[in-house]
Design a protein around this motif. Structure first.
Motif, short mmCIF file in Angstrom:
data_model
loop_
_atom_site.label_atom_id
_atom_site.label_comp_id
_atom_site.label_asym_id
_atom_site.label_seq_id
_atom_site.Cartn_x
_atom_site.Cartn_y
_atom_site.Cartn_z
N GLN A 180 0.83 -1.20 0.00
CA GLN A 180 0.00 0.00 0.00
C GLN A 180 0.87 1.25 0.00
O GLN A 180 0.60 2.21 -0.73
N GLU A 190 1.02 4.14 -2.89
CA GLU A 190 0.80 5.56 -2.62
C GLU A 190 2.00 6.39 -3.04
O GLU A 190 1.86 7.50 -3.57
N GLU A 199 1.92 6.87 -6.72
CA GLU A 199 0.93 7.86 -7.11
C GLU A 199 1.44 9.27 -6.87
O GLU A 199 1.21 10.18 -7.68
#
Length: 266
Positions: A238, A242, A245
């Motif tokens: 995760q 992130e 991104e």
């Protein structure tokens, strides 16, 4: 024992070898030198009763002989594992060759032309046998199933009994609790083989004692440990997603700024 669910883990049936280094044959008739192949499975409640298989590697007689292979593994799966696990179990495997034998295996680029034609014919795909090999391979690539839909023999058998097969990712044995159990079993046997000349008969006895010494509580600890590892992998994944991104957003922002500056200069 409660039926397992998708959260429960009847752990992967693996084989392990233990060596016997003695020089004199024992009373069982086995030569002392040799290895044992051990297959078993368990879950957070302990080893499954009556599911163990122990045999001498390379023996030429008996129901199981030689090394662990597809035939021996499937025999164990259907005769010892499936009758002794709860309904609707999730069975965890690694990617050992005998776990991963495929039915209707898709030909590769190095397959013979005959193999390619046979596969296309068996799957009802229209083709011209006179085409060149690379053309047939292109046709196969267009019609082959997705990578996650490979037809594994083990999967078909397990599903036919209402169970769900689940494979760990390659090279990630830390996601299978039985790896910790095997380490404990190997330590148990090693600690009792102080002279290095244990016979096959005694080696089998020590393995059986070692299996009996591994409690359900220990299995539960190992399963909990693996669950914690899984959580850490999810958290890391995760975080990396992130981070990716954010990097992508920064790149887009830099690109926009550069375009604005270019426009101002014009």
């Amino acid at each position: 024992m409660q039926p397992t669910t998708s959260r429960s883990m009847p752990s992967c049936p693996h084989r392990r070898g233990f060596c016997s280094n003695g020089r004199n044959p024992d009373e069982s008739g086995y030569g002392a030198a040799g290895r044992l192949v051990i297959v078993h499975a368990g879950c957070q409640n302990g080893f499954f009763p009556n599911a163990s298989l122990i045999f001498k590697a390379g023996q030429a007689t008996g129901d199981y002989h030689g090394q662990m292979n597809r035939e021996s593994f499937m025999k164990w799966l259907e005769e010892k594992l499936i009758p002794n696990i709860p309904a609707n179990s999730v069975v965890i495997f690694d990617n050992a060759p005998y776990h991963s034998v495929q039915e209707n295996k898709v030909p590769t680029k190095s397959s013979t032309k005959k193999t390619m034609i046979d596969w296309l014919t068996a799957n009802g795909i229209s083709h011209n046998p006179a085409e060149r090999k690379w053309e047939l391979f292109q046709l196969i690539q267009q019609h082959k199933p997705p990578e996650d839909e490979k037809n594994y023999v083990v999967d078909r058998v397990l599903r036919s009994y209402g169970h769900t097969p689940l494979r760990t990712p390659p090279y990630m044995c830390d996601l299978n609790p039985i790896e910790l159990i095997w380490a404990q079993l190997k330590h148990f046997v090693r600690s009792r083989n102080t002279t290095g000349d244990i016979s096959i008969r005694n080696l089998i006895e020590q393995v059986q004692l070692g299996i009996a010494s591994i409690t359900p509580a220990r299995w539960a600890e190992c399963c909990k440990h693996v669950v914690n590892i899984e959580k850490k992998y999810y958290e890391t994944d995760q975080y990396m997603e992130e981070l990716g991104e954010e990097d992508s957003s920064e790149d887009e922002s830099d690109k926009s700024d550069a375009e604005e500056n270019t426009s101002d200069e014009d």
